[in-house]
Motif scaffolding. Structure first.
Motif, short mmCIF file in Angstrom:
data_model
loop_
_atom_site.label_atom_id
_atom_site.label_comp_id
_atom_site.label_asym_id
_atom_site.label_seq_id
_atom_site.Cartn_x
_atom_site.Cartn_y
_atom_site.Cartn_z
N UNK A 63 46.98 37.23 41.80
CA UNK A 63 46.85 36.37 40.63
C UNK A 63 47.03 34.91 41.04
N UNK A 64 46.09 34.07 40.67
CA UNK A 64 46.20 32.66 40.97
C UNK A 64 45.89 32.30 42.40
N UNK A 65 45.57 33.29 43.22
CA UNK A 65 45.28 33.02 44.63
C UNK A 65 43.80 32.85 44.88
N UNK A 66 43.45 32.52 46.10
CA UNK A 66 42.06 32.33 46.50
C UNK A 66 41.46 33.68 46.85
N UNK A 67 40.52 34.20 46.04
CA UNK A 67 39.96 35.52 46.35
C UNK A 67 39.19 35.55 47.67
N UNK A 68 38.61 34.42 48.06
CA UNK A 68 37.87 34.40 49.32
C UNK A 68 38.80 34.72 50.48
N UNK A 69 39.95 34.04 50.52
CA UNK A 69 40.91 34.28 51.59
C UNK A 69 41.48 35.70 51.50
#
Length: 238
Positions: free
Chosen positions: A177-183
């Protein structure tokens, strides 16, 4: 019994077409074929009539995350040739019950679940497909979601391979949640490779939901789990 109202059918068909178009675009931008990505529609909280609509519109795989609701819905749709995925947190004492109806259990995050799932597969006289759920939350985060630590995923995968009646298909994860999905999905790709090095046939990567399916497809997802983008806002749980 009369079928669902035409307005609901049109709504679901429109959402489904939009999601399929998003998958096709994401695949084109990633140099992949849309045939490489399976859409699993998340039907939790939606009625069995929506599952029937999805079947009529060509969907073959649906997912649920609550045992009792899923069991009732599957029984109501027993005449449909659908594959049912369980994607919720699985308690050890419910593993056998879930394994009794699910075709795919995507949320295997600890070895304690394996005996119950094996017992269910034996009682059904079938093999049960499972995915190792990997936590993509940062190590310093309070992990509210399920998932085995990335560095422990390969060992859990090996544990699955020696459990009677279970077939390891690959890995599953949810972006933080709230993180970079790409990474996050890049990290999952590394774990998926480690698992395949141990079990070459474990080729599934289940990742991506309504908000981040493009990033998941770009990172190599073979399955995307989409609910609201197809079916609309979820009704209140009953």
């Amino acid at each position: 019994m009369s079928g669902p109202p035409a307005a609901r059918r049109d709504e679901v068909a429109k959402g489904l077409a939009a999601v399929r178009a998003r998958i096709e675009t994401a695949c084109a931008e990633s140099g992949r074929s849309p045939d490489e990505v399976t859409l699993v529609v998340v039907t939790k909280f939606f009625p069995a009539s929506d599952v029937r609509l999805l079947h009529d519109l060509g969907v073959t795989e649906v997912a649920e995350n609550r045992h009792q609701e899923a069991l009732a819905k599957r029984e109501a749709c027993a005449d449909l040739p659908m594959r049912w995925h369980f994607i919720g947190h699985l308690q050890s004492n419910k593993a056998a019950a879930v394994g009794a109806w699910a075709d795919v259990v995507e949320s295997v995050d600890r070895a304690r679940l394996l005996p119950g799932l094996s017992r269910a597969a034996h009682q059904r006289d079938t093999e049960l497909d499972v995915l190792v759920q990997v936590s993509l939350d940062p190590p310093s985060a309070d992990r509210g979601r399920s998932g085995v630590a990335p560095e422990a995923a390969a060992q859990l995968a090996l544990d699955v391979t020696v459990a009677e009646g279970l077939v390891l298909r690959g890995v599953m994860a949810v972006a933080p949640l709230g993180g970079d999905p790409v990474a996050a999905f890049a990290r999952l790709g590394v774990v998926a490779t480690e698992v395949r090095n141990q079990v070459p046939s474990a080729t599934w990567v289940s990742a991506g939901m309504s908000g981040d399916l493009e990033q998941a497809v770009s990172a190599g997802a073979t399955h995307v789990r989409v609910g609201s983008a197809v079916l609309g806002n979820r009704p209140a749980p009953r």
